[in-house]
Design an enzyme around this catalytic site. Structure first.
Site, PDB file in Angstrom:
ATOM      1  N   GLU A 131       0.785  -1.224  -0.063  1.00 39.04           N
ATOM      2  CA  GLU A 131       0.106  -0.162  -0.072  1.00 39.04           C
ATOM      3  C   GLU A 131       0.824   1.243   0.017  1.00 39.04           C
ATOM      4  O   GLU A 131       1.830   1.188   0.805  1.00 39.04           O
ATOM      5  CB  GLU A 131      -0.783  -0.118   1.242  1.00 39.04           C
TER       6      GLU A 131
ATOM      7  N   HIS B  61       0.359   4.749   1.120  1.00 38.01           N
ATOM      8  CA  HIS B  61      -0.529   5.308   2.204  1.00 38.01           C
ATOM      9  C   HIS B  61       0.337   6.679   2.605  1.00 38.01           C
ATOM     10  O   HIS B  61       1.493   6.626   2.934  1.00 38.01           O
ATOM     11  CB  HIS B  61      -0.621   4.310   3.045  1.00 38.01           C
TER      12      HIS B  61
ATOM     13  N   ASP C 206      -3.657   4.406  -1.844  1.00 39.85           N
ATOM     14  CA  ASP C 206      -4.767   4.746  -1.031  1.00 39.85           C
ATOM     15  C   ASP C 206      -4.986   6.362  -1.216  1.00 39.85           C
ATOM     16  O   ASP C 206      -3.860   7.260  -1.294  1.00 39.85           O
ATOM     17  CB  ASP C 206      -4.098   4.657   0.592  1.00 39.85           C
TER      18      ASP C 206
ATOM     19  N   GLU D 134     -13.264   3.384   1.076  1.00 34.78           N
ATOM     20  CA  GLU D 134     -12.739   3.294   2.625  1.00 34.78           C
ATOM     21  C   GLU D 134     -12.924   4.574   3.413  1.00 34.78           C
ATOM     22  O   GLU D 134     -12.283   5.492   3.433  1.00 34.78           O
ATOM     23  CB  GLU D 134     -11.179   2.951   2.438  1.00 34.78           C
TER      24      GLU D 134
END
Length: 431
Positions: A286, A288, A318, A402
């Site tokens: 990820e 992030h 993300d 999310e």
């Protein structure tokens, strides 16, 4: 499981007949303390954004039967049980616009055990709910992460409620957290696995991304070895395969505020690539916040992709990295000094050109967001820029909601509906 509110968030949608939108529906739970014969119902008044429909106008659907108010009063074998909902259909040519609406209802029912002067009881309720437009044909696919329902799932909502919510808004993918959503992890009962697949079929959902963890600092006196980390990743790969997932996000322990992954990550992944290929699952680390795209961490993953040539190791982005405004609501479990925000809540504002540059390596996007207001305006994340960039590049992967904002009961489910309404409108606008 029904929501506590009389007006349910699920089921609020336009109704189409013969290719024309003829009205809308809203779902209600029984407001009384006991079930009632349908013949005792005395109508429901509905007001949406100030437009009013009298109590005799809406149609009622109970126990699979649809009635006018008059035919409902004449029934002898229909009931509105406490654990069942009623679907109310209101005629309105063209239906309601996509977005957030204010709904007011008053349900009337007769209670013969009250004196005649007061036996017609009125139950008023109001709520805000969102009409989500259909998914535009082709291009971006829409999923939802169970993380969006944190605090609600396993308290006021079951996992099946979450799946029903996802399907109700027209999304077709579900992302889960392995250790968060699998009872008996890491060895679930085979009967639960069968139930999982039955629910997927019932709600027409595709398993997308499986969230896993490699807790490199699991022990107090030493870090995990590469072999131990690989064993953990491979356990989750096999479990993800049993559940039908096509990608897995291993969250490695980090060694810095820039989220530098623990040095074992590369050996762990390399030891697991053959299994990933055998199971046809893509391993996706990820990207992030506060780590941008142009950063040694991201470049290290890209270098690994290029060195191995594997089609089973790609990136997960993300969208919190594109934040243009800070989030001031704090974050559960994070303690800060002097009122400072955690670094990942500060606006990183990664340029869209950086996203476009790595999209060939991006397998999955977590559509991180914190708050969308009543006008479908995201207060932190520039969705129009993101959607345009993805569409211009012809990217056709999963965009998985999310929600990571405040955790008041049921807030996440309504925020996710708002995000889907926003993103789909932007898709249609720029498609």
């Amino acid at each position: 499981m029904l929501e506590r509110s009389i007006i349910q968030g699920r089921g609020f949608k336009n109704v189409e007949e013969n290719g024309r939108i003829t009205g809308f529906q809203v779902v209600l739970r029984n407001p009384n303390y006991r079930g009632t014969a349908a013949s005792l119902l005395d109508g429901v008044e509905v007001t949406v954004d100030g437009e009013h429909w009298d109590s005799h106008v809406p149609l009622w659907t109970l126990q699979g039967q649809t009635h006018t108010l008059d035919s409902l009063k004449a029934t002898t074998d229909v009931r509105w049980q406490l654990d069942e909902y009623a679907t109310i259909t209101v005629p309105k040519p063209g239906g309601l616009s996509a977005g957030v609406h204010t709904i007011e209802v008053t349900i009337y029912l007769r209670r013969p055990y009250f004196p005649p002067a007061v036996s017609r009881s009125a139950f008023p309720a109001s709520a805000q709910a969102t009409i989500v437009p259909s998914v535009p044909t082709g291009g971006i696919r829409h999923a939802v992460s169970t993380y969006s329902y944190s605090g609600d799932i396993y308290t006021s909502m079951s996992l099946e409620d979450v799946m029903a919510d996802i399907a109700d808004m027209g999304a077709t993918g579900i992302e889960i957290l392995g250790e968060g959503n699998i009872p008996g992890y890491p060895t679930p009962d085979p009967a639960w696995i069968d139930h999982w697949h039955a629910m997927l079929e019932r709600y027409s959902l595709t398993p997308t991304n499986y969230g896993s963890w490699i807790d490199t600092a699991m022990w107090h006196d030493r870090d995990l070895t590469e072999d131990e980390g690989a064993a953990q990743l491979q356990l989750d790969l096999r479990l993800a395969s049993q559940l039908g997932f096509s990608s897995i996000r291993p969250k490695f322990g980090v060694t810095s505020f820039q989220l530098d992954p623990h040095p074992i990550w590369e050996g762990v992944v390399e030891r697991s690539l053959d299994l990933a290929q055998e199971l046809d699952i893509v391993i996706c680390p990820e990207i992030h916040s506060p780590t941008p795209i142009k950063h040694p961490v991201t470049q290290g993953y890209i270098d690994f992709i290029e060195r191995t040539g594997s089609k089973h190791f790609k990136l997960l982005v993300d969208t919190g990295i594109f934040q243009t405004a800070a989030v001031d609501d704090g974050h559960e479990g994070i303690e800060v000094e002097d009122g400072k925000r955690p670094a990942f809540l500060e606006p990183l504002a990664v340029p869209m050109a950086d996203l476009a540059g790595i999209l060939p390596h991006v397998h999955f996007i977590q559509a991180k967001f914190f708050e969308i207001d009543e006008n479908l305006h995201d207060l932190h994340v520039p969705w129009e820029d993101i959607v345009t960039t993805l569409q211009d590049a012809g990217w056709e992967g999963w965009l998985s909601s999310e929600y990571e904002g405040r955790r008041e009961p049921y807030r996440g489910r309504e925020q996710v509906r708002r995000q889907h309404a926003l993103v789909r409108q932007l898709q249609a606008k720029h498609g």
